[in-house]
Scaffold this motif. Structure first.
Motif, PDB file in Angstrom:
ATOM      1  N   GLU A   4       0.841  -1.188   0.000  1.00 44.79           N
ATOM      2  CA  GLU A   4       0.000   0.000   0.000  1.00 44.79           C
ATOM      3  C   GLU A   4       0.881   1.245   0.000  1.00 44.79           C
ATOM      4  N   THR A   5       0.507   2.210  -0.837  1.00 41.79           N
ATOM      5  CA  THR A   5       1.235   3.480  -0.861  1.00 41.79           C
ATOM      6  C   THR A   5       0.281   4.605  -0.496  1.00 41.79           C
ATOM      7  N   PHE A   6       0.849   5.686  -0.035  1.00 42.57           N
ATOM      8  CA  PHE A   6       0.063   6.863   0.323  1.00 42.57           C
ATOM      9  C   PHE A   6       0.965   8.084   0.234  1.00 42.57           C
ATOM     10  N   MET A   7       0.343   9.256   0.360  1.00 46.80           N
ATOM     11  CA  MET A   7       1.076  10.514   0.217  1.00 46.80           C
ATOM     12  C   MET A   7       1.370  11.128   1.579  1.00 46.80           C
ATOM     13  N   VAL A   8       2.584  11.682   1.683  1.00 46.54           N
ATOM     14  CA  VAL A   8       2.989  12.499   2.822  1.00 46.54           C
ATOM     15  C   VAL A   8       3.659  13.745   2.255  1.00 46.54           C
ATOM     16  N   GLU A   9       3.893  14.716   3.102  1.00 48.09           N
ATOM     17  CA  GLU A   9       4.609  15.913   2.691  1.00 48.09           C
ATOM     18  C   GLU A   9       5.886  16.032   3.498  1.00 48.09           C
ATOM     19  N   VAL A  10       6.904  16.592   2.864  1.00 47.42           N
ATOM     20  CA  VAL A  10       8.167  16.896   3.542  1.00 47.42           C
ATOM     21  C   VAL A  10       8.398  18.394   3.383  1.00 47.42           C
ATOM     22  N   ALA A  11       8.612  19.074   4.512  1.00 53.07           N
ATOM     23  CA  ALA A  11       8.742  20.533   4.499  1.00 53.07           C
ATOM     24  C   ALA A  11      10.105  20.959   5.031  1.00 53.07           C
ATOM     25  N   PHE A  12      10.669  21.979   4.372  1.00 50.85           N
ATOM     26  CA  PHE A  12      11.910  22.590   4.831  1.00 50.85           C
ATOM     27  C   PHE A  12      11.847  24.066   4.462  1.00 50.85           C
ATOM     28  N   ALA A  13      12.410  24.909   5.322  1.00 42.99           N
ATOM     29  CA  ALA A  13      12.369  26.344   5.055  1.00 42.99           C
ATOM     30  C   ALA A  13      13.669  27.009   5.466  1.00 42.99           C
ATOM     31  N   LEU A  14      14.052  27.962   4.651  1.00 42.38           N
ATOM     32  CA  LEU A  14      15.095  28.923   4.984  1.00 42.38           C
ATOM     33  C   LEU A  14      14.386  30.256   5.155  1.00 42.38           C
ATOM     34  N   PRO A  15      15.038  31.264   5.697  1.00 43.49           N
ATOM     35  CA  PRO A  15      14.350  32.550   5.867  1.00 43.49           C
ATOM     36  C   PRO A  15      13.785  33.120   4.558  1.00 43.49           C
ATOM     37  N   HIS A  16      14.430  32.827   3.447  1.00 42.15           N
ATOM     38  CA  HIS A  16      14.034  33.408   2.167  1.00 42.15           C
ATOM     39  C   HIS A  16      13.395  32.418   1.199  1.00 42.15           C
ATOM     40  N   LYS A  17      13.265  31.156   1.591  1.00 41.74           N
ATOM     41  CA  LYS A  17      12.804  30.138   0.647  1.00 41.74           C
ATOM     42  C   LYS A  17      12.214  28.964   1.414  1.00 41.74           C
ATOM     43  N   GLN A  18      11.020  28.536   1.013  1.00 38.96           N
ATOM     44  CA  GLN A  18      10.369  27.398   1.658  1.00 38.96           C
ATOM     45  C   GLN A  18       9.862  26.432   0.587  1.00 38.96           C
ATOM     46  N   ARG A  19       9.854  25.149   0.937  1.00 39.96           N
ATOM     47  CA  ARG A  19       9.319  24.139   0.021  1.00 39.96           C
ATOM     48  C   ARG A  19       8.604  23.064   0.829  1.00 39.96           C
ATOM     49  N   VAL A  20       7.473  22.628   0.278  1.00 41.38           N
ATOM     50  CA  VAL A  20       6.760  21.466   0.793  1.00 41.38           C
ATOM     51  C   VAL A  20       6.644  20.508  -0.385  1.00 41.38           C
ATOM     52  N   VAL A  21       7.214  19.322  -0.232  1.00 42.44           N
ATOM     53  CA  VAL A  21       7.283  18.351  -1.314  1.00 42.44           C
ATOM     54  C   VAL A  21       6.353  17.190  -1.001  1.00 42.44           C
ATOM     55  N   ALA A  22       5.448  16.893  -1.914  1.00 39.23           N
ATOM     56  CA  ALA A  22       4.578  15.727  -1.768  1.00 39.23           C
ATOM     57  C   ALA A  22       5.359  14.492  -2.219  1.00 39.23           C
ATOM     58  N   VAL A  23       5.313  13.450  -1.394  1.00 39.07           N
ATOM     59  CA  VAL A  23       6.066  12.233  -1.673  1.00 39.07           C
ATOM     60  C   VAL A  23       5.145  11.032  -1.503  1.00 39.07           C
ATOM     61  N   GLU A  24       5.179  10.129  -2.461  1.00 42.31           N
ATOM     62  CA  GLU A  24       4.435   8.878  -2.330  1.00 42.31           C
ATOM     63  C   GLU A  24       5.343   7.860  -1.648  1.00 42.31           C
ATOM     64  N   VAL A  25       4.839   7.278  -0.566  1.00 42.03           N
ATOM     65  CA  VAL A  25       5.629   6.331   0.220  1.00 42.03           C
ATOM     66  C   VAL A  25       4.857   5.035   0.416  1.00 42.03           C
ATOM     67  N   ARG A  26       5.586   4.004   0.773  1.00 42.50           N
ATOM     68  CA  ARG A  26       4.976   2.708   1.093  1.00 42.50           C
ATOM     69  C   ARG A  26       4.724   2.611   2.582  1.00 42.50           C
ATOM     70  N   GLN A  27       3.803   1.764   2.929  1.00 38.20           N
ATOM     71  CA  GLN A  27       3.546   1.464   4.337  1.00 38.20           C
ATOM     72  C   GLN A  27       4.866   1.063   4.990  1.00 38.20           C
ATOM     73  N   GLY A  28       5.169   1.600   6.160  1.00 33.09           N
ATOM     74  CA  GLY A  28       6.406   1.276   6.867  1.00 33.09           C
ATOM     75  C   GLY A  28       7.551   2.241   6.613  1.00 33.09           C
ATOM     76  N   THR A  29       7.344   3.232   5.740  1.00 32.03           N
ATOM     77  CA  THR A  29       8.391   4.216   5.469  1.00 32.03           C
ATOM     78  C   THR A  29       8.601   5.088   6.701  1.00 32.03           C
ATOM     79  N   THR A  30       9.860   5.340   7.029  1.00 30.48           N
ATOM     80  CA  THR A  30      10.171   6.178   8.191  1.00 30.48           C
ATOM     81  C   THR A  30      10.256   7.648   7.778  1.00 30.48           C
ATOM     82  N   ALA A  31      10.227   8.505   8.780  1.00 30.99           N
ATOM     83  CA  ALA A  31      10.343   9.940   8.525  1.00 30.99           C
ATOM     84  C   ALA A  31      11.652  10.253   7.808  1.00 30.99           C
TER      85      ALA A  31
END
Length: 103
Positions: A4-31
């Motif tokens: 089974e796969t599902f979607m999660v988001e990964v977020a990172f920000a600098l003071p001048h730039k931010q990104r949130v990336v949607a990632v498809e992962v499998r059950q059991g995927t770690t952070a």
């Protein structure tokens, strides 16, 4: 049997730039694995790639004690925290000194 796969988001920000990336992962995927899948070093070439491999992680502002073993659920947002530029105690002390001197 297909995992089974599902979607999660990964977020990172600098003071001048931010990104949130949607990632498809499998059950059991770690952070930590999700952060690797987001390929943040490509989006933030100004940040050493080791930052993303070692940074503290959280899910919806809750810091993870063991991000290498914390498995994700559908809809989770993994947040990659930047290293502190200055110790908070040192920053408060410096502000107090400036205020005492009238600056």
């Amino acid at each position: 049997m297909v995992a089974e796969t599902f979607m999660v988001e990964v977020a990172f920000a600098l003071p001048h730039k931010q990104r949130v990336v949607a990632v498809e992962v499998r059950q059991g995927t770690t952070a930590r694995q999700a952060v690797a899948l987001a390929d943040l070093p490509q989006l933030f070439p100004e940040v050493p790639s080791s930052t993303f491999e070692q940074a503290p992680l959280g899910i919806f502002s809750k810091v993870l004690r063991q991000p290498d073993t914390e498995t994700l659920r559908e809809g989770d947002r993994v947040e990659v925290y930047r290293p502190l530029q200055i110790d908070p105690k040192a920053a408060r002390l410096e502000r107090a000194r400036r205020q005492a001197s009238g600056q």
